[in-house]
Design a protein around this motif. Sequence first.
Motif, PDB file in Angstrom:
ATOM      1  N   THR A  32       0.843  -1.196   0.000  1.00  0.00           N
ATOM      2  CA  THR A  32       0.000   0.000   0.000  1.00  0.00           C
ATOM      3  C   THR A  32       0.879   1.245   0.000  1.00  0.00           C
ATOM      4  N   ILE A  33       1.920   1.245   0.812  1.00  0.00           N
ATOM      5  CA  ILE A  33       2.851   2.383   0.861  1.00  0.00           C
ATOM      6  C   ILE A  33       3.551   2.520  -0.487  1.00  0.00           C
ATOM      7  N   ARG A  34       3.998   1.416  -1.049  1.00  0.00           N
ATOM      8  CA  ARG A  34       4.672   1.451  -2.363  1.00  0.00           C
ATOM      9  C   ARG A  34       3.760   2.020  -3.439  1.00  0.00           C
ATOM     10  N   SER A  35       2.511   1.599  -3.428  1.00  0.00           N
ATOM     11  CA  SER A  35       1.549   2.098  -4.422  1.00  0.00           C
ATOM     12  C   SER A  35       1.291   3.586  -4.245  1.00  0.00           C
ATOM     13  N   MET A  36       1.177   4.013  -3.000  1.00  0.00           N
ATOM     14  CA  MET A  36       0.951   5.441  -2.739  1.00  0.00           C
ATOM     15  C   MET A  36       2.121   6.264  -3.252  1.00  0.00           C
ATOM     16  N   GLU A  37       3.334   5.829  -2.964  1.00  0.00           N
ATOM     17  CA  GLU A  37       4.514   6.574  -3.405  1.00  0.00           C
ATOM     18  C   GLU A  37       4.680   6.539  -4.913  1.00  0.00           C
ATOM     19  N   ALA A  38       4.218   5.473  -5.552  1.00  0.00           N
ATOM     20  CA  ALA A  38       4.331   5.349  -7.003  1.00  0.00           C
ATOM     21  C   ALA A  38       3.513   6.410  -7.734  1.00  0.00           C
ATOM     22  N   ALA A  39       2.582   7.048  -7.045  1.00  0.00           N
ATOM     23  CA  ALA A  39       1.791   8.123  -7.659  1.00  0.00           C
ATOM     24  C   ALA A  39       2.662   9.325  -8.017  1.00  0.00           C
ATOM     25  N   GLY A  40       3.829   9.441  -7.381  1.00  0.00           N
ATOM     26  CA  GLY A  40       4.728  10.558  -7.675  1.00  0.00           C
ATOM     27  C   GLY A  40       4.083  11.886  -7.339  1.00  0.00           C
ATOM     28  N   ALA A  41       4.077  12.800  -8.303  1.00  0.00           N
ATOM     29  CA  ALA A  41       3.512  14.139  -8.087  1.00  0.00           C
ATOM     30  C   ALA A  41       1.992  14.161  -8.218  1.00  0.00           C
ATOM     31  N   ALA A  42       1.420  13.053  -8.648  1.00  0.00           N
ATOM     32  CA  ALA A  42      -0.035  12.970  -8.815  1.00  0.00           C
ATOM     33  C   ALA A  42      -0.702  12.675  -7.469  1.00  0.00           C
ATOM     34  N   PRO A  43      -1.988  12.962  -7.377  1.00  0.00           N
ATOM     35  CA  PRO A  43      -2.711  12.628  -6.146  1.00  0.00           C
ATOM     36  C   PRO A  43      -2.709  11.117  -5.896  1.00  0.00           C
ATOM     37  N   ILE A  44      -2.646  10.748  -4.629  1.00  0.00           N
ATOM     38  CA  ILE A  44      -2.690   9.340  -4.243  1.00  0.00           C
ATOM     39  C   ILE A  44      -4.092   8.805  -4.511  1.00  0.00           C
TER      40      ILE A  44
END
Length: 79
Positions: A32-44
């Motif tokens: 879940t943390i990895r997926s959230m961070e993968a959003a980059g500059a975009a909204p989570i």
Amino acid sequence: MLTTGNQLKAARALIGMEQQEVAVVAGVHVNTIRSMEAAGAAPIAGRAQNVQAVQRALEAAGIEFLNHGSPGVRLRSAR
């Protein structure tokens, strides 16, 4: 308010927490943390309750989230 993946990554860096540590404290899976961070500059994108749990965990560790025109983070000042 925690809004972007980069904001989450910056918050972790400020307090020196690994993804796994945040996941344990927040009660979510490390993916879940990895997926959230993968959003980059975009909204989570994800479940609001997970984002809130991660935000609360980081705030408890001393992070303050900023959204004054652009998402940011800083260490909470000692009072």
